[in-house]
Design an enzyme around this catalytic site. Sequence first.
Site, PDB file in Angstrom:
ATOM      1  N   MET A   5       0.815  -1.212   0.000  1.00 10.82           N
ATOM      2  CA  MET A   5       0.000   0.000   0.000  1.00 10.82           C
ATOM      3  C   MET A   5       0.856   1.273   0.000  1.00 10.82           C
ATOM      4  O   MET A   5       2.058   1.234   0.224  1.00 10.82           O
ATOM      5  CB  MET A   5      -0.932  -0.005   1.206  1.00 10.82           C
ATOM      6  CG  MET A   5      -1.943  -1.135   1.202  1.00 10.82           C
ATOM      7  SD  MET A   5      -3.006  -1.168   2.654  1.00 10.82           S
ATOM      8  CE  MET A   5      -3.995   0.322   2.407  1.00 10.82           C
ATOM      9  N   HIS A   6       0.212   2.399  -0.257  1.00 12.02           N
ATOM     10  CA  HIS A   6       0.722   3.755  -0.035  1.00 12.02           C
ATOM     11  C   HIS A   6       1.788   4.227  -1.030  1.00 12.02           C
ATOM     12  O   HIS A   6       2.097   5.420  -1.079  1.00 12.02           O
ATOM     13  CB  HIS A   6       1.310   3.911   1.378  1.00 12.02           C
ATOM     14  CG  HIS A   6       0.495   3.336   2.472  1.00 12.02           C
ATOM     15  ND1 HIS A   6      -0.834   3.641   2.645  1.00 12.02           N
ATOM     16  CD2 HIS A   6       0.828   2.463   3.464  1.00 12.02           C
ATOM     17  CE1 HIS A   6      -1.290   2.985   3.716  1.00 12.02           C
ATOM     18  NE2 HIS A   6      -0.312   2.263   4.214  1.00 12.02           N
ATOM     19  N   ASP A  51      -2.673  -4.866   0.298  1.00 13.84           N
ATOM     20  CA  ASP A  51      -2.219  -6.177   0.772  1.00 13.84           C
ATOM     21  C   ASP A  51      -2.894  -6.616   2.058  1.00 13.84           C
ATOM     22  O   ASP A  51      -3.193  -7.800   2.247  1.00 13.84           O
ATOM     23  CB  ASP A  51      -0.696  -6.210   0.920  1.00 13.84           C
ATOM     24  CG  ASP A  51      -0.131  -5.067   1.765  1.00 13.84           C
ATOM     25  OD1 ASP A  51      -0.910  -4.257   2.318  1.00 13.84           O
ATOM     26  OD2 ASP A  51       1.105  -4.974   1.859  1.00 13.84           O
TER      27      ASP A  51
END
Length: 490
Positions: free
Chosen positions: A78-79, A237
């Site tokens: 992520m991110h 995830d």
Amino acid sequence: MYYIGVDLGTSSVKLVLMEESGEIKNIVSKEYPLYFPNPGWSEQKPEDWFSQFVEGIRELLEGFDTSKVDGISFGGQMHGLVLLDENDQVLRPAILWNDGRTAKECDYLNHVIGREKISFYTANMALTGFTAPKILWVKEHEPEIFKKIAKIMLPKDYLAYKISGTFCTDVSDASGMLLFDVKNRCWSEEMIEIVGIKREQLATVYESYEVVGTLTKKAADLLNLPQSVKVIAGAGDNAAGAVGTGTLKHGMCSVSLGTSGTVFIATDHFAVDDKNAMHSFDHANGKYHFLGCMLSAASANKWWMDEIIGTKDYAKEQEGIKTLGENNVFFLPYLMGERTPHNNPNARGTFIGMTMDTSRADMTQAVLEGVTFALRDALEIARGFGVTIERVRVNGGGAKSPLWCKMIANIMNVKVDKINSEEGPGFGAAILAAVGCGKFASVEEASEKLIKVVSTVEQTPELVDKYEKKYQIFRQIYPALTDVYDQMSK
């Protein structure tokens, strides 16, 4: 029919081929480099993800009838900030979730704009790992690149775009960008304005189980697959891992021991932790979840084994650990700074308590226990606002260790359920693909039919008591060192 789940991780992309019965027919993993250009920075090249993904898909399908592949979906780190120009060329290496360069930008968002305002818009506070502070960093430090941005993407969505041509993301992954209205499952116009970007630079948002398109001819030829293969949005995830462990019903909890470590709690209702110590995100099943995240979990053990001890035989090292609950060595696993609960990019890994009789096994045990203590910090926050957690499901590489699962059971005082798959996000992504293709009516139905608890590790009252005393010591160490960490960062 077959369904492909893609777990785009930090160290590798793992590809799972699942039959409609839920049986995993093949697994392939392909590694790629991780770059640390400056202390606390962490980057990867999206081109590396795609090349290894393509190679991995071809290898995954060797010997299988590719005409039976119905859909493909994703779970992804992520991110991360992926930037493309108007010609779809990558503008710079992706800035990853565990990158700590944006302390200044987070201070601006939390203290100048205001944490309460940011939380009202997004259900979360600014953290160095999130995407919006990274965009502000690029705007400040790389203005020429910022001017060229046509598309802002998350890592897994880069793969989806490359194979489907659809500029897309999903609600769970978008929740971690600090640009998303989690409550209403849409982009936050206020945050778009604060960060200084345009709505058209952000993707169309889908639910995790929705079809975003089919393979382009170019992608189909590249992957040796029919063009009719459906591409399903997928999930971040953690949400994909929760699907893969069946952590869907209200109050269910999973613990992930991957590169990062997470405590994931499913909830039917939107809610926000007043202190923003736990993240409030959208779930892949159309509902919501709380998430506590530490930046170094199994990766802390990998660092200790690979870089310090110099071994790849993790199981053998754990054989030397004979007694639990009595280790006087403590380890703070903050090798990349920390998120939950400290939100401090300056925090660092720390051993304390060594004496002349401290052994190699004591140090190894301290690493495993330190990660588990830190995960309990997140669990205690959830318990603090009324969530009752009596059992957890585990996934991630660290979940393969019986010793580590025993530590989780006794340090957290929960029953630890092992399920019929250890593949977490990859398995969850394959399930989302099957749901998107209509094999199951819902994520919940798929979970009930495909995921089974095969064993349970129960806590021992004597060990629970011993570890409770150790945990109370552990939680005093970080506050005692906060000023030291700050001084070290200057």
